[in-house]
Design a protein around this motif. Structure first.
Motif, PDB file in Angstrom:
ATOM      1  N   THR A 545     -14.754 -35.669  29.101  1.00 30.66           N
ATOM      2  CA  THR A 545     -15.637 -36.154  27.674  1.00 30.66           C
ATOM      3  C   THR A 545     -16.731 -36.363  28.683  1.00 30.66           C
ATOM      4  O   THR A 545     -17.322 -36.139  29.362  1.00 30.66           O
ATOM      5  N   GLY A 546     -18.005 -37.033  27.466  1.00 25.10           N
ATOM      6  CA  GLY A 546     -18.982 -36.809  28.028  1.00 25.10           C
ATOM      7  C   GLY A 546     -19.796 -36.222  28.226  1.00 25.10           C
ATOM      8  O   GLY A 546     -20.793 -35.820  29.041  1.00 25.10           O
ATOM      9  N   LYS A 547     -19.385 -34.737  27.808  1.00 31.29           N
ATOM     10  CA  LYS A 547     -20.255 -33.565  28.297  1.00 31.29           C
ATOM     11  C   LYS A 547     -21.131 -33.327  26.607  1.00 31.29           C
ATOM     12  O   LYS A 547     -21.430 -34.520  25.927  1.00 31.29           O
ATOM     13  N   HIS A 548     -22.478 -31.884  26.488  1.00 30.80           N
ATOM     14  CA  HIS A 548     -23.332 -32.499  25.922  1.00 30.80           C
ATOM     15  C   HIS A 548     -24.552 -33.643  25.997  1.00 30.80           C
ATOM     16  O   HIS A 548     -24.674 -33.761  25.397  1.00 30.80           O
ATOM     17  N   GLY A 549     -24.400 -34.075  27.472  1.00 31.70           N
ATOM     18  CA  GLY A 549     -25.392 -35.022  27.778  1.00 31.70           C
ATOM     19  C   GLY A 549     -25.411 -36.406  27.520  1.00 31.70           C
ATOM     20  O   GLY A 549     -25.938 -37.862  27.346  1.00 31.70           O
ATOM     21  N   ARG A 550     -24.028 -36.548  26.842  1.00 31.07           N
ATOM     22  CA  ARG A 550     -22.950 -37.901  26.046  1.00 31.07           C
ATOM     23  C   ARG A 550     -22.133 -39.244  27.789  1.00 31.07           C
ATOM     24  O   ARG A 550     -22.030 -37.613  28.366  1.00 31.07           O
ATOM     25  N   PRO A 551     -22.486 -39.762  27.481  1.00 32.44           N
ATOM     26  CA  PRO A 551     -21.607 -40.396  29.034  1.00 32.44           C
ATOM     27  C   PRO A 551     -20.321 -40.439  28.202  1.00 32.44           C
ATOM     28  O   PRO A 551     -19.865 -39.968  27.545  1.00 32.44           O
ATOM     29  N   ASP A 552     -19.484 -40.300  29.324  1.00 30.67           N
ATOM     30  CA  ASP A 552     -17.981 -40.611  28.883  1.00 30.67           C
ATOM     31  C   ASP A 552     -17.325 -41.362  28.301  1.00 30.67           C
ATOM     32  O   ASP A 552     -17.751 -42.520  28.667  1.00 30.67           O
ATOM     33  N   TRP A 553     -16.069 -41.634  28.436  1.00 29.29           N
ATOM     34  CA  TRP A 553     -15.665 -42.775  26.872  1.00 29.29           C
ATOM     35  C   TRP A 553     -15.693 -43.857  28.128  1.00 29.29           C
ATOM     36  O   TRP A 553     -15.105 -44.928  28.439  1.00 29.29           O
TER      37      TRP A 553
END
Length: 615
Positions: A545-553
């Motif tokens: 998780t946390g790909k494409h500039g988003r933090p992982d869960w």
């Protein structure tokens, strides 16, 4: 020529069977004499009795106080004092908990086969003391922990974590604590029971009272660890919070060695694991031998049990029939005295059926791992949630985040008497079952509560996260009260009341008396497996998780992550596990013919033949 091949005429086969039976008669007489001598020795000994209990219970109490006191608040220590990332701290706790849970199996083997219970407890207690002392030093000596983190660095997530050398010292302390747990846990109860003479009425009453006092002290330890010790660690000093259990552990060792003159020492008689290994080896060696179509008496090695303690005699069954070859008598297996020439080629029926007991339970045991994975979150992500919630109870007092699991314990303490005194009698009238419901049904109900707990935890976390981000306070704390965590903890307490206690009773009833150490270790092994599974899930979620500039869960800043999704994943796994459990439970076959010690009647749970369970 092998008797098992069924070749030759009936007269030869009958002659060989008669010869073997005559050998049995000779050996049986000698074995009976040995058992009588053992019984006389047991009756003649003067048991330590209650004189030895302060030393034994004191040692066990302080060891648990040290371990539980650390684990209950360890997540807070790793994040606030060592500045470890959320995922790293969670994995460290899970891996250490897993190792500590598996360690009692190794400790039980070493104790039964080599050292004996006293020496094992003694060495393990010293290891625990060294581990506690080393852990205290990590909080005391500045060179053993990172520098303090300023509020500004904390907000920017720029706090320095532990160096490799500091982490090495921490891991060394945890390793020593794991060794201590592995030696003390499997030996403390059997060593306490050894102090009483089970052949006398007074001794049997003493054993029953010992169990009551054992669990009473365990409850007291939980109360102290989750309240006083955690409060000192959070509000006074981590050095003092670790130092007090260390000092108590030192005192317990002194107390334990003071009792050496009053203890009863039982010599190691060999491990049941060795007997199981012999069964598999013997069955493999005879893999080409043809089994008879029926279990004819005289073809299988079945001597009287050589033990002074009461052990249920298990009849030969056809389940896992391939193992029956291990007890099948072939040419050259028996000496003139009627004893095996090679114990790794010929085993008795009791050894085979004991091995089958473990094989039979493994599928049910495996179903408990995911259920315990839900329970293990109380010491990791639940604590992380509590750190970011309003923990005020009144104008000045703040609830330590590590004390939140106290709610689960209170739930268990309140519910168990209600269940035992009210719900069971009502259910008994409806189901006509002595326990109201079967043990497998009780375990299954606990699984349902664990699934519900994870669903509620996810819903509460989503609301907490939204509240924290909406207010955007400097420390990231949500104004939402920490008591919002109570519903998920209450549900988890109910899950433990049904599932854990159900598993303990189930394992103890499905194993013979001499395998109770394995029965008691299985629950610990389940916890270890759950810790490893939890760590694996955390690593997979963190990596995917946390790909494409988003933090992982599972971001270090819990307000940026989606821990609620993590809870939902566990709930889905729990639902799939529940389906698996129902299938396994319906196919489960209870062990044959178990006798009750008091009146020597068959328990209602068991049949004389292997019968499928109907949940």
């Amino acid at each position: 020529m092998m008797i098992a091949n069924g070749k030759g005429d009936k007269e030869k086969e009958t002659t060989k069977s008669s010869t073997m039976m005559s050998c049995f008669v000779k050996s049986h007489k000698a074995e009976h004499d040995e058992v009588k001598e053992e019984m006389c020795e047991v009756k003649a000994r003067k048991a330590g009795g209650w004189k030895s209990m302060p030393y034994i219970l004191g040692n066990e109490t302080f060891e648990r106080l040290a371990t539980i006191g650390i684990l209950a608040n360890f997540m807070v220590y790793l994040q606030t004092q060592l500045h470890m990332k959320l995922v790293a701290a969670t994995n460290l706790i899970n891996i250490w908990s897993g190792c500590s849970s598996f360690a009692p199996l190794l400790g039980a083997f070493i104790s039964d086969a080599y050292l004996g219970r006293f020496r094992t407890i003694a060495f393990a207690s010293i290891a625990s003391l060294l581990g506690m002392g080393l852990l205290t030093l990590t909080a005391w000596i500045p060179q053993l922990h990172p520098p303090k983190c300023t509020p500004q660095h904390l907000k920017l997530n720029q706090c320095l974590g532990p160096t490799q050398s500091q982490l090495g010292v921490l891991l060394g302390a945890l390793a020593l604590l794991g060794i201590g747990t592995g030696g003390i846990r499997p030996c403390s109860i059997p060593f306490g029971v050894d102090q009483f003479d089970p052949t006398t009425e007074e001794g049997r009453r003493g054993i029953n009272s010992f169990f009551n006092w054992y669990y009473a002290t365990f409850t007291l330890v939980l109360l102290i660890a989750l309240t006083a010790v955690v409060y000192i660690q959070n509000s006074v000093s981590w050095v003092l919070g670790f130092g007090i259990p260390t000092g108590l552990m030192f005192g317990s060792i002194i107390l334990f060695f003071f009792g050496t003159r009053v203890y009863v020492y039982v010599k190691p008689e060999g491990s049941v694991f060795t007997d199981m290994a012999r069964v598999y080896v013997a069955a493999y060696k005879k893999r080409k031998v043809k089994l008879p179509e029926t279990n004819v008496e005289g073809l299988y090695y079945d001597p009287p049990l050589q033990t002074a303690m009461f052990v249920s005699k298990l009849p030969l069954t056809n389940e896992f029939r391939v193992l029956n070859r291990a007890a099948l008598i072939t040419d050259g297996d028996l000496s003139d005295e009627g004893v095996p020439n090679d114990k790794w080629r010929l085993c008795n029926i009791q050894q085979i059926e004991e091995a089958k007991c473990l094989l039979r339970i493994i599928p049910v045991w495996a179903s408990g791992i995911i259920c315990f994975t839900s329970m293990s979150q109380q010491g990791t992500f639940t604590v992380a949630q509590a750190l970011k919630m309003d923990r005020h109870l009144g104008p000045t007092f703040k609830i330590p985040p590590g004390s939140m699991s106290f709610i689960s314990m209170i739930t268990i303490g309140i519910f168990i008497p209600i269940y035992d005194r009210i719900l069971v009698p009502v259910a008994r009238r409806i189901t006509r079952h002595e326990g109201g419901i079967t043990l497998l049904q009780r375990i299954g109900i606990g699984m349902v509560f664990s699934i519900l707990s994870m669903i509620v935890a996810g819903l509460v976390e989503a609301r907490r996260r939204d509240s924290a981000n909406a207010h955007d306070l400097p420390d990231g704390v949500s104004p939402m009260s920490v008591m919002w965590l109570a519903p998920q903890l209450v549900l988890m307490g109910l899950a433990e009341a049904f599932n854990i206690i159900g598993q303990i009773e189930f394992y103890n009833k499905q194993f013979p008396e001499n395998m109770r150490s394995i029965a008691n270790s299985l629950l610990s092994v389940t916890m270890g497996g759950a810790s490893y599974l939890s760590s694996a899930i955390v690593m997979i979620v963190h990596a995917t998780t946390g790909k494409h500039g988003r933090p992982d869960w599972l971001a270090n800043n819990i307000n940026e992550g989606r821990v609620d999704y993590f809870y939902y994943i566990i709930s889905v796994l729990g639902l799939l596990n529940m389906i698996y459990f129902v299938v396994v439970a319906r196919q489960y076959q209870y062990k044959a013919g178990t006798m009750v010690k008091e009146d020597h009647k068959k328990e209602s749970t068991f049949d004389t033949e292997m019968t499928p369970n109907t949940m």
